[in-house]
Scaffold this active site. Structure first.
Site, PDB file in Angstrom:
ATOM      1  N   ASP A   1      -7.087   2.995  -3.251  1.00  0.00           N
ATOM      2  CA  ASP A   1      -7.846   2.997  -1.994  1.00  0.00           C
ATOM      3  C   ASP A   1      -8.130   4.434  -1.580  1.00  0.00           C
ATOM      4  O   ASP A   1      -7.206   5.215  -1.342  1.00  0.00           O
ATOM      5  CB  ASP A   1      -7.030   2.293  -0.894  1.00  0.00           C
TER       6      ASP A   1
ATOM      7  N   ASP B   1     -13.852  -1.888   2.340  1.00  0.00           N
ATOM      8  CA  ASP B   1     -12.976  -2.096   3.490  1.00  0.00           C
ATOM      9  C   ASP B   1     -13.765  -1.650   4.723  1.00  0.00           C
ATOM     10  O   ASP B   1     -14.430  -2.472   5.385  1.00  0.00           O
ATOM     11  CB  ASP B   1     -11.677  -1.282   3.282  1.00  0.00           C
TER      12      ASP B   1
ATOM     13  N   GLY C   1      -4.487  -4.754   5.703  1.00  0.00           N
ATOM     14  CA  GLY C   1      -3.484  -4.576   6.755  1.00  0.00           C
ATOM     15  C   GLY C   1      -3.748  -3.313   7.528  1.00  0.00           C
ATOM     16  O   GLY C   1      -4.479  -2.434   7.069  1.00  0.00           O
TER      17      GLY C   1
ATOM     18  N   GLU D   1     -11.017   0.730  -3.761  1.00  0.00           N
ATOM     19  CA  GLU D   1     -11.363   0.352  -2.393  1.00  0.00           C
ATOM     20  C   GLU D   1     -12.023   1.528  -1.679  1.00  0.00           C
ATOM     21  O   GLU D   1     -11.482   2.641  -1.678  1.00  0.00           O
ATOM     22  CB  GLU D   1     -10.067  -0.079  -1.690  1.00  0.00           C
TER      23      GLU D   1
ATOM     24  N   LYS E   1      -0.891  -0.878  -4.524  1.00  0.00           N
ATOM     25  CA  LYS E   1      -2.134  -0.146  -4.189  1.00  0.00           C
ATOM     26  C   LYS E   1      -1.755   1.299  -3.923  1.00  0.00           C
ATOM     27  O   LYS E   1      -0.886   1.566  -3.091  1.00  0.00           O
ATOM     28  CB  LYS E   1      -2.766  -0.793  -2.962  1.00  0.00           C
ATOM     29  N   LEU E   2      -2.397   2.204  -4.648  1.00  0.00           N
ATOM     30  CA  LEU E   2      -2.148   3.631  -4.444  1.00  0.00           C
ATOM     31  C   LEU E   2      -3.249   4.215  -3.586  1.00  0.00           C
ATOM     32  O   LEU E   2      -4.440   4.044  -3.875  1.00  0.00           O
ATOM     33  CB  LEU E   2      -2.119   4.379  -5.786  1.00  0.00           C
ATOM     34  N   LYS E   3      -2.861   4.931  -2.546  1.00  0.00           N
ATOM     35  CA  LYS E   3      -3.836   5.692  -1.777  1.00  0.00           C
ATOM     36  C   LYS E   3      -4.232   6.907  -2.612  1.00  0.00           C
ATOM     37  O   LYS E   3      -3.364   7.562  -3.201  1.00  0.00           O
ATOM     38  CB  LYS E   3      -3.205   6.138  -0.451  1.00  0.00           C
TER      39      LYS E   3
ATOM     40  N   LYS F   1     -10.194  -7.526   6.979  1.00  0.00           N
ATOM     41  CA  LYS F   1      -9.258  -7.153   8.042  1.00  0.00           C
ATOM     42  C   LYS F   1      -9.831  -7.707   9.335  1.00  0.00           C
ATOM     43  O   LYS F   1     -10.891  -7.264   9.792  1.00  0.00           O
ATOM     44  CB  LYS F   1      -9.160  -5.631   8.184  1.00  0.00           C
TER      45      LYS F   1
ATOM     46  N   SER G   1       0.853  -1.174   0.000  1.00  0.00           N
ATOM     47  CA  SER G   1       0.000   0.000   0.000  1.00  0.00           C
ATOM     48  C   SER G   1       0.897   1.235   0.000  1.00  0.00           C
ATOM     49  O   SER G   1       1.698   1.415   0.922  1.00  0.00           O
ATOM     50  CB  SER G   1      -0.894  -0.043   1.247  1.00  0.00           C
TER      51      SER G   1
ATOM     52  N   ASN H   1     -10.248   5.363   1.067  1.00  0.00           N
ATOM     53  CA  ASN H   1     -10.582   5.547   2.492  1.00  0.00           C
ATOM     54  C   ASN H   1     -11.724   6.550   2.687  1.00  0.00           C
ATOM     55  O   ASN H   1     -11.603   7.480   3.495  1.00  0.00           O
ATOM     56  CB  ASN H   1      -9.353   5.967   3.311  1.00  0.00           C
TER      57      ASN H   1
HETATM   58  O1  OSB Z   1      -7.369   1.455   4.357  1.00  0.00           O
HETATM   59  O2  OSB Z   1      -6.273  -0.305   4.014  1.00  0.00           O
HETATM   60  C1  OSB Z   1      -6.405   0.752   4.616  1.00  0.00           C
HETATM   61  C2  OSB Z   1      -3.383   1.324   6.870  1.00  0.00           C
HETATM   62  C3  OSB Z   1      -3.995   1.813   7.979  1.00  0.00           C
HETATM   63  C4  OSB Z   1      -5.349   2.006   7.999  1.00  0.00           C
HETATM   64  C5  OSB Z   1      -6.103   1.683   6.873  1.00  0.00           C
HETATM   65  C6  OSB Z   1      -5.496   1.165   5.739  1.00  0.00           C
HETATM   66  C7  OSB Z   1      -4.110   1.017   5.729  1.00  0.00           C
HETATM   67  C8  OSB Z   1      -3.363   0.569   4.562  1.00  0.00           C
HETATM   68  C9  OSB Z   1      -2.004  -0.074   4.784  1.00  0.00           C
HETATM   69  O3  OSB Z   1      -3.723   0.732   3.417  1.00  0.00           O
HETATM   70  C10 OSB Z   1      -2.119  -1.544   4.895  1.00  0.00           C
HETATM   71  C11 OSB Z   1      -0.838  -2.165   5.388  1.00  0.00           C
HETATM   72  O4  OSB Z   1       0.121  -2.203   4.633  1.00  0.00           O
HETATM   73  O5  OSB Z   1      -0.810  -2.623   6.548  1.00  0.00           O
HETATM   74 MG    MG Z   2      -8.493   0.425   2.893  1.00  0.00          MG
END
Ligand code: OSB
Ligand code: MG
Length: 370
Positions: free
Chosen positions: A189, A239, A291, A214, A161-163, A263, A135, A191
């Site tokens: 992703d 998620d 994760g 995501e 995976k790009l935020k 998760k 990520s 969020n």
């Molecule tokens: O949205 O998946 C998520 C980390 C912290 C909180 C939410 C997320 C994430 C990650 C990193 O995307 C996942 C990892 O490498 O542990």
């Molecule tokens: Mg996520």
């Protein structure tokens, strides 16, 4: 087993590089570890709540408080128990799934250690290693992003995976595709950073052949995700919205997602995570293991889960070195894009006393009887 007590342990671990998401930037991962002490064995749990309630409503001090005040006393009062009964005992308390998951994980580890059985076998794993994605946080500019992605591909990660967030979405995806080509497994992703009114903008991601987007919309907007899924061609993955097998079933039935990020902390534990896996397999919905910047303890359990047959997409189960210069366990190291599933009893890993002590900022013992 009978509970003797639970040690709460606050740890603070510097990240090797800042991790920026649409909900904030982290430079240090603060988290809560649990040592569950029973008459049979000890087990380790990891609470994935973050310091502040920015990803979900849970946060470290809230988790510590509910564990101390309600969850541990309820388990202590329940009499002899095993991991399969923990969720039922804790059910009367609403929410707090990450705190519950940590307690169940510690009990599960203790139980399996006492019986000499690995967690992977208990969950139904069918692989001895799992392919790993990474990520990649939001960066200051496209150059920094391309350097980061290039470095991870060189290390062997099999999926990127790009935020994303408004203002950092189509351009970074285009830049990564142009530099690294169409064969890279790529997903994004958000969020929860968008609303349904952004559907036309998000459709601009369609030409890039992403594996999935995501959690584009808010956690409680299942109908919005169902509508969005009809307006874009990129598969929608959830998620934050998936908090139980029940919400997963609703999301699938509504057409709110065609992929699920599992998760364990977010859904209340590894046993509920397995139920979601089973549900998704029954509906032919692919799943992958998310994760939460775990230490080696949580990572060991995530890698065991990711070895179940329905986990057909690479997860955010990156190597320890992607997060930490020094982990609290022996580090997980990438081998040709894969991490090995631990084979020892329980989690199959243990904290290294010196490394654990070095990152511990406080401990608190909750006795079973007071
Ligand atoms: O949205 O998946 C998520 C980390 C912290 C909180 C939410 C997320 C994430 C990650 C990193 O995307 C996942 C990892 O490498 O542990
Ligand atoms: Mg996520």
């Amino acid at each position: 087993m009978k509970l003797e007590g639970v040690e709460l342990r606050w740890v603070s671990m510097p990240l090797v590089s800042p991790f920026r998401t649409s909900f904030g930037t982290q430079t240090t991962r603060d988290l809560l570890l649990l040592k569950v002490v029973t008459d049979q064995a000890e087990g380790w749990g990891e609470c994935v709540a973050m310091a502040a309630p920015l990803y979900s409503e849970e946060y470290i001090e809230g988790a510590a408080d509910v564990l101390r005040r309600y969850l541990v006393p309820a388990l202590a009062a329940a009499g002899p128990f095993d991991a399969s009964t923990v969720a039922t005992v804790l059910e009367p308390f609403h929410g707090h799934r990450m705190a519950k998951a940590a307690l169940e994980m510690g009990v599960l580890d203790a139980e399996l250690r006492a019986e000499g059985r690995p967690l992977s076998r208990e969950l139904g794993a069918v692989h001895d290693r799992v392919p790993c994605g990474v990520s990649v946080g939001i960066m200051d500019d496209l150059g920094a992003l391309l350097d980061a992605v290039g470095g991870y591909l060189d290390e062997g990660y099999v999926r990127i995976k790009l935020k994303i967030e408004p203002g950092w979405d189509v351009e970074p995806v285009r830049a990564v595709r142009e530099r690294f080509g169409d064969d890279v497994l790529l997903q994004v992703d958000a969020n929860t950073a968008y609303t349904l009114s952004d559907a036309r903008h998000l459709a601009r991601l369609d030409p890039f052949d992403l594996l999935l987007i995501e959690q584009p919309l808010p956690e409680d907007d299942l109908f919005g995700h169902a509508d969005l899924a009809r307006l874009i061609t990129t598969p929608v993955c959830l998620d934050e919205s998936i908090t139980s097998a029940r919400t997963a079933a609703a999301a699938i039935r509504l057409g709110a997602c065609s992929v699920v990020n599992i998760k364990p902390g977010r859904v209340g534990g590894y046993l509920e995570a397995r139920r979601i896996h089973d549900l998704c397999v029954a509906h032919s919905v692919p799943v992958w293991c998310g994760g939460m910047l775990e230490t080696g303890l949580g990572r060991a359990a995530n890698v065991a889960l990711a070895a179940l047959p329905g986990f057909t997409m690479p997860g955010d189960t990156s190597a320890s070195g992607r997060y930490y210069a020094t982990d609290v366990t022996a580090p997980f190291v990438l081998d040709d894009g894969y991490l090995a599933v631990p084979t020892g009893p329980g989690l199959g890993v243990e904290p290294l006393p010196d490394e654990l002590a070095a990152v511990t900022t406080a401990t608190d013992w909750i006795p079973a009887s007071r």
